[in-house]
Design a protein around this motif. Sequence first.
Motif, short mmCIF file in Angstrom:
data_model
loop_
_atom_site.label_atom_id
_atom_site.label_comp_id
_atom_site.label_asym_id
_atom_site.label_seq_id
_atom_site.Cartn_x
_atom_site.Cartn_y
_atom_site.Cartn_z
N LYS A 1 -4.88 47.42 128.92
CA LYS A 1 -6.30 46.31 129.25
C LYS A 1 -7.47 47.13 130.04
N GLN A 2 -6.99 48.13 131.00
CA GLN A 2 -7.86 48.78 131.41
C GLN A 2 -8.74 49.75 130.72
N ALA A 3 -8.08 50.13 129.56
CA ALA A 3 -8.69 51.11 128.53
C ALA A 3 -9.72 50.36 127.65
N GLY A 4 -9.63 48.99 127.73
CA GLY A 4 -10.40 48.11 127.13
C GLY A 4 -9.92 47.30 125.67
N PHE A 5 -8.59 47.36 125.58
CA PHE A 5 -7.86 46.85 124.59
C PHE A 5 -7.80 45.14 124.74
N SER A 6 -7.64 44.38 124.00
CA SER A 6 -7.38 43.02 124.04
C SER A 6 -6.28 42.58 122.95
N SER A 7 -6.20 41.35 122.88
CA SER A 7 -5.38 40.83 121.75
C SER A 7 -4.10 41.54 121.95
N ILE A 8 -3.30 41.53 123.10
CA ILE A 8 -1.95 42.54 123.01
C ILE A 8 -0.98 41.73 122.98
N THR A 9 0.04 42.05 122.06
CA THR A 9 1.22 41.46 121.71
C THR A 9 2.44 42.35 122.27
N VAL A 10 3.45 41.90 122.76
CA VAL A 10 4.67 42.58 122.65
C VAL A 10 5.60 42.02 122.08
N ASP A 11 6.25 42.78 121.35
CA ASP A 11 7.31 42.60 120.33
C ASP A 11 8.55 43.28 120.63
N GLN A 12 9.70 42.45 121.12
CA GLN A 12 10.97 43.17 121.54
C GLN A 12 12.00 43.03 120.67
N ASP A 13 11.43 42.47 119.54
CA ASP A 13 12.49 41.88 118.36
C ASP A 13 12.79 43.08 117.48
N LEU A 14 13.45 44.35 117.89
CA LEU A 14 13.81 45.55 117.04
C LEU A 14 15.16 45.12 116.49
N ARG A 15 15.78 44.15 116.43
CA ARG A 15 17.12 44.08 116.14
C ARG A 15 17.63 44.65 114.68
N ALA A 16 16.49 44.48 113.73
CA ALA A 16 16.74 44.99 112.62
C ALA A 16 17.03 46.49 112.32
N ILE A 17 16.20 47.07 113.23
CA ILE A 17 16.06 48.68 113.22
C ILE A 17 17.40 49.08 113.86
N ASN A 18 17.87 48.28 115.16
CA ASN A 18 19.10 48.69 115.99
C ASN A 18 20.12 48.50 114.94
N ARG A 19 20.23 47.43 114.15
CA ARG A 19 21.67 47.29 113.22
C ARG A 19 21.56 48.46 112.20
N ALA A 20 20.50 48.65 111.76
CA ALA A 20 20.42 49.77 110.62
C ALA A 20 20.73 51.26 111.29
N GLN A 21 20.59 51.33 112.52
CA GLN A 21 20.76 52.64 113.11
C GLN A 21 22.30 52.66 113.58
#
Length: 267
Positions: free
Chosen positions: A223-243
């Motif tokens: 935000k301080q750098a000027g970015f907007s419409s920021i989304t945080v996605d913590q659903d990495l379950r498919a990657i975790n399962r595969a690894q």
Amino acid sequence: MPQIAHQHNYNLKDEIKAYWSLRAETFDSQPGHEIFSEAERAAWHGLISRHLGPGNGRKVLDLASGTGVVSHLLDDLGFSVTGMDWSEPMLERARAKAKARGRTIRFLMGDAENTMELDSSYDVITNRHLVWTLVDPLTAFQEWHRVLKPGGKVLIVDGDFVNPSPLAKLTGFLARMAARFHIGKQPAHHGPASSLVETHKSILARVYFSNGARADAVVELLKQAGFSSITVDQDLRAINRAQKANFGFLKGLERATQHRYAICAVK
């Protein structure tokens, strides 16, 4: 493999560059770095597509590209990819891999905090496991904002590797004990060589996010750098399962309980 020496005028960024140059030799052999199954590849494609949509020839700058793992995922999806890393050994492997696979990915040497690319020259910037190593993340984010076109997106995949949850601590301890006493199936090597462990700890103690790269702290700097419409996605379950198949059950469970995330932001 030798320790990285501390030298006069040899600063933290130099240490980080040297450390990853030494890691280049075994980087692609480690789960969590290279892709080891089609299920994992599909999971990464899904995460990238969820936030960036189809490539359609859009220009993407993949920062800290290493041996080109994420660059190849982006190329799969139709992006026009430039990978940037400041480790020549990493870049050598990235170029060789792209040549062997018949890819036209461009790889450049450069600093993620000062890319020297033109203003508004990319549609997308991506990076995986870079932010936690940054010495000055606000400067880096401001640089990424400059390089992106208006409406362009940055996709960060990272995590807090300093503050494990109680379950992650327990599973990590059990995994170490199982490896020590050769109990059960042992996963492939996934960390730095023992001679570099102390170097890694020393670097981690001195980077900006030495107390852990929590998603909310990264978002605030974006935000301080000027970015907007920021989304945080913590659903990495498919990657975790595969690894998990390559990490082993306990190590896979430990990773699944870590604070890992993808953050997408718009210029």
